[in-house]
Design a protein around this motif. Structure first.
Motif, mmCIF file in Angstrom:
data_model
loop_
_atom_site.group_PDB
_atom_site.id
_atom_site.type_symbol
_atom_site.label_atom_id
_atom_site.label_comp_id
_atom_site.label_asym_id
_atom_site.label_seq_id
_atom_site.Cartn_x
_atom_site.Cartn_y
_atom_site.Cartn_z
ATOM 1 N N SER A 248 0.834 -1.202 0.000
ATOM 2 C CA SER A 248 0.000 0.000 0.000
ATOM 3 C C SER A 248 0.868 1.251 0.000
ATOM 4 O O SER A 248 0.565 2.235 -0.688
ATOM 5 C CB SER A 248 -0.923 0.005 1.233
ATOM 6 O OG SER A 248 -1.838 -1.067 1.180
ATOM 7 N N ALA A 249 1.960 1.223 0.786
ATOM 8 C CA ALA A 249 2.864 2.371 0.839
ATOM 9 C C ALA A 249 3.518 2.611 -0.526
ATOM 10 O O ALA A 249 3.673 3.760 -0.965
ATOM 11 C CB ALA A 249 3.935 2.148 1.904
ATOM 12 N N ARG A 250 3.889 1.534 -1.205
ATOM 13 C CA ARG A 250 4.493 1.669 -2.539
ATOM 14 C C ARG A 250 3.512 2.291 -3.525
ATOM 15 O O ARG A 250 3.876 3.158 -4.316
ATOM 16 C CB ARG A 250 4.944 0.296 -3.038
ATOM 17 C CG ARG A 250 6.210 -0.219 -2.383
ATOM 18 C CD ARG A 250 6.572 -1.598 -2.898
ATOM 19 N NE ARG A 250 7.846 -2.058 -2.370
ATOM 20 C CZ ARG A 250 8.355 -3.260 -2.572
ATOM 21 N NH1 ARG A 250 7.671 -4.154 -3.298
ATOM 22 N NH2 ARG A 250 9.519 -3.592 -2.053
ATOM 23 N N ARG A 251 2.236 1.843 -3.464
ATOM 24 C CA ARG A 251 1.232 2.421 -4.354
ATOM 25 C C ARG A 251 0.998 3.892 -4.040
ATOM 26 O O ARG A 251 0.796 4.704 -4.939
ATOM 27 C CB ARG A 251 -0.081 1.638 -4.253
ATOM 28 C CG ARG A 251 -0.046 0.261 -4.872
ATOM 29 C CD ARG A 251 -1.455 -0.301 -5.058
ATOM 30 N NE ARG A 251 -2.168 -0.386 -3.791
ATOM 31 C CZ ARG A 251 -2.174 -1.454 -3.003
ATOM 32 N NH1 ARG A 251 -1.480 -2.533 -3.357
ATOM 33 N NH2 ARG A 251 -2.855 -1.466 -1.876
ATOM 34 N N ALA A 252 1.024 4.220 -2.750
ATOM 35 C CA ALA A 252 0.804 5.608 -2.345
ATOM 36 C C ALA A 252 1.923 6.514 -2.862
ATOM 37 O O ALA A 252 1.672 7.637 -3.307
ATOM 38 C CB ALA A 252 0.711 5.704 -0.825
ATOM 39 N N MET A 253 3.156 6.020 -2.831
ATOM 40 C CA MET A 253 4.296 6.829 -3.277
ATOM 41 C C MET A 253 4.388 6.888 -4.805
ATOM 42 O O MET A 253 4.712 7.933 -5.379
ATOM 43 C CB MET A 253 5.590 6.261 -2.691
ATOM 44 C CG MET A 253 5.722 6.480 -1.191
ATOM 45 S SD MET A 253 7.321 5.954 -0.526
ATOM 46 C CE MET A 253 7.201 4.169 -0.709
ATOM 47 N N ALA A 254 4.087 5.757 -5.448
ATOM 48 C CA ALA A 254 4.231 5.690 -6.903
ATOM 49 C C ALA A 254 3.002 6.204 -7.643
ATOM 50 O O ALA A 254 3.083 6.636 -8.794
ATOM 51 C CB ALA A 254 4.522 4.257 -7.335
ATOM 52 N N GLY A 255 1.820 6.144 -6.988
ATOM 53 C CA GLY A 255 0.585 6.524 -7.677
ATOM 54 C C GLY A 255 0.140 5.412 -8.596
ATOM 55 O O GLY A 255 0.721 4.333 -8.663
ATOM 56 N N GLY A 256 -0.946 5.648 -9.314
ATOM 57 C CA GLY A 256 -1.445 4.662 -10.267
ATOM 58 C C GLY A 256 -2.115 3.487 -9.618
ATOM 59 O O GLY A 256 -2.166 2.398 -10.193
ATOM 60 N N GLY A 257 -2.674 3.669 -8.413
ATOM 61 C CA GLY A 257 -3.309 2.561 -7.717
ATOM 62 C C GLY A 257 -4.787 2.432 -7.968
ATOM 63 O O GLY A 257 -5.484 1.736 -7.250
ATOM 64 N N GLY A 258 -5.289 3.119 -8.967
ATOM 65 C CA GLY A 258 -6.723 3.091 -9.243
ATOM 66 C C GLY A 258 -7.189 1.768 -9.803
ATOM 67 O O GLY A 258 -6.406 0.897 -10.143
ATOM 68 N N MET A 259 -8.466 1.619 -9.891
ATOM 69 C CA MET A 259 -9.039 0.349 -10.353
ATOM 70 C C MET A 259 -9.255 0.391 -11.857
ATOM 71 O O MET A 259 -9.481 1.443 -12.449
ATOM 72 C CB MET A 259 -10.373 0.097 -9.657
ATOM 73 C CG MET A 259 -11.424 1.144 -9.953
ATOM 74 S SD MET A 259 -13.017 0.743 -9.232
ATOM 75 C CE MET A 259 -14.026 2.071 -9.907
ATOM 76 N N GLN A 260 -9.220 -0.773 -12.472
ATOM 77 C CA GLN A 260 -9.538 -0.942 -13.876
ATOM 78 C C GLN A 260 -10.868 -1.658 -13.981
ATOM 79 O O GLN A 260 -11.017 -2.770 -13.488
ATOM 80 C CB GLN A 260 -8.447 -1.750 -14.592
ATOM 81 C CG GLN A 260 -7.075 -1.087 -14.555
ATOM 82 C CD GLN A 260 -7.050 0.211 -15.302
ATOM 83 O OE1 GLN A 260 -7.708 0.358 -16.338
ATOM 84 N NE2 GLN A 260 -6.300 1.177 -14.798
ATOM 85 N N LEU A 261 -11.840 -1.051 -14.606
ATOM 86 C CA LEU A 261 -13.179 -1.623 -14.682
ATOM 87 C C LEU A 261 -13.377 -2.405 -15.972
ATOM 88 O O LEU A 261 -12.928 -2.003 -17.039
ATOM 89 C CB LEU A 261 -14.234 -0.512 -14.608
ATOM 90 C CG LEU A 261 -14.273 0.257 -13.287
ATOM 91 C CD1 LEU A 261 -15.285 1.387 -13.385
ATOM 92 C CD2 LEU A 261 -14.614 -0.653 -12.126
ATOM 93 N N ASP A 262 -14.049 -3.533 -15.830
ATOM 94 C CA ASP A 262 -14.355 -4.388 -16.971
ATOM 95 C C ASP A 262 -15.680 -3.948 -17.572
ATOM 96 O O ASP A 262 -16.665 -3.781 -16.879
ATOM 97 C CB ASP A 262 -14.451 -5.839 -16.515
ATOM 98 C CG ASP A 262 -14.638 -6.798 -17.661
ATOM 99 O OD1 ASP A 262 -14.720 -6.330 -18.811
ATOM 100 O OD2 ASP A 262 -14.713 -8.013 -17.409
ATOM 101 N N ASP A 263 -15.719 -3.736 -18.875
ATOM 102 C CA ASP A 263 -16.937 -3.253 -19.529
ATOM 103 C C ASP A 263 -17.957 -4.347 -19.791
ATOM 104 O O ASP A 263 -19.074 -4.078 -20.219
ATOM 105 C CB ASP A 263 -16.580 -2.575 -20.864
ATOM 106 C CG ASP A 263 -15.801 -1.294 -20.637
ATOM 107 O OD1 ASP A 263 -16.017 -0.657 -19.578
ATOM 108 O OD2 ASP A 263 -14.979 -0.946 -21.495
ATOM 109 N N SER A 264 -17.616 -5.609 -19.555
ATOM 110 C CA SER A 264 -18.531 -6.702 -19.876
ATOM 111 C C SER A 264 -19.331 -7.133 -18.644
ATOM 112 O O SER A 264 -19.192 -8.238 -18.155
ATOM 113 C CB SER A 264 -17.748 -7.904 -20.419
ATOM 114 O OG SER A 264 -16.802 -8.320 -19.467
#
Length: 211
Positions: free
Chosen positions: A96-112
């Motif tokens: 979690s700390a790595r994601r917080a520092m690096a950013g880009g931790g958002g979710m990817q949604l499936d369109d199906s």
């Protein structure tokens, strides 16, 4: 006097369970992405939340009750699980700390997305059970609960409460939160908060193990 002490122990265990639950569950993974998507689209939100909650509650109480019985037969298992819980919480906090520092931790949604209620509920069950993190969470919850003795079920109730709050917040609040979570900074704040919570939990467990 005894009843007051018991009530205090129960309240403390419940609060610890709620804190542990929030720390473990407030992580955006496959299940969260699915629930948030259903919430944003307003498709079968209540059945999806109910399915996920029923599964969480059943496995949380089973983990706490079953692990206690097992550790009575194998006393050394408590120590193994305690330090396993410390390692897992520390690892999760680091991620979690790595994601917080690096950013880009958002979710990817499936369109199906599935359109039927039954399909949505089956998908919710799949995202809950067919998920290695789910089983790791159950082991961690059971190992932590073992430290609360007779108040362990109050701890389990606290974790279940956290599950209900987190699932409801995701499903019913998704439409309001969607614009906010389009900003990468929001994900960094969430991941940073999770890292702090899990680090504190890991340290608390480690101190109990050393003591």
């Amino acid at each position: 006097m005894f009843s007051v002490v018991t009530a205090q122990a129960t309240s403390s265990a419940w609060l610890s369970g709620a804190g542990t639950g929030i720390g473990l569950f407030a992580v955006v993974g496959a299940q969260s992405a699915f629930i948030l998507r259903q919430g944003i689209l307003r498709q079968h939100v209540i059945p999806v939340i109910a399915t996920c909650f029923a599964i969480d509650a059943a496995f949380i109480f089973a983990s706490v009750a079953g692990l206690r019985t097992l550790t009575n037969q194998l006393p050394w298992l408590t120590t193994v699980l305690l330090w396993g819980g410390v390692a897992f919480l520390a690892w999760y906090a680091l991620q979690s700390a790595r994601r917080a520092m690096a950013g880009g931790g958002g979710m990817q949604l499936d369109d199906s997305a599935e359109s039927s209620r039954r399909a949505a509920m089956m998908a919710a069950a799949g995202f809950s059970i067919i998920n290695p993190h789910f089983w790791l969470d159950m082991v961690v919850i059971g190992s932590i609960a073992d430290n609360f003795g007779h108040a362990r079920m109050a701890f389990a109730a606290g974790v279940v409460t956290a599950s209900a709050l987190w699932l409801t917040a995701q499903g019913l609040g998704a439409r309001l939160l969607a614009p906010l979570f389009n900003k990468p900074g929001t994900w960094r704040v969430l991941d940073g908060t999770i890292a702090v919570i899990l680090s504190v939990l890991a340290l608390t467990l480690a101190l109990r193990g050393v003591g």
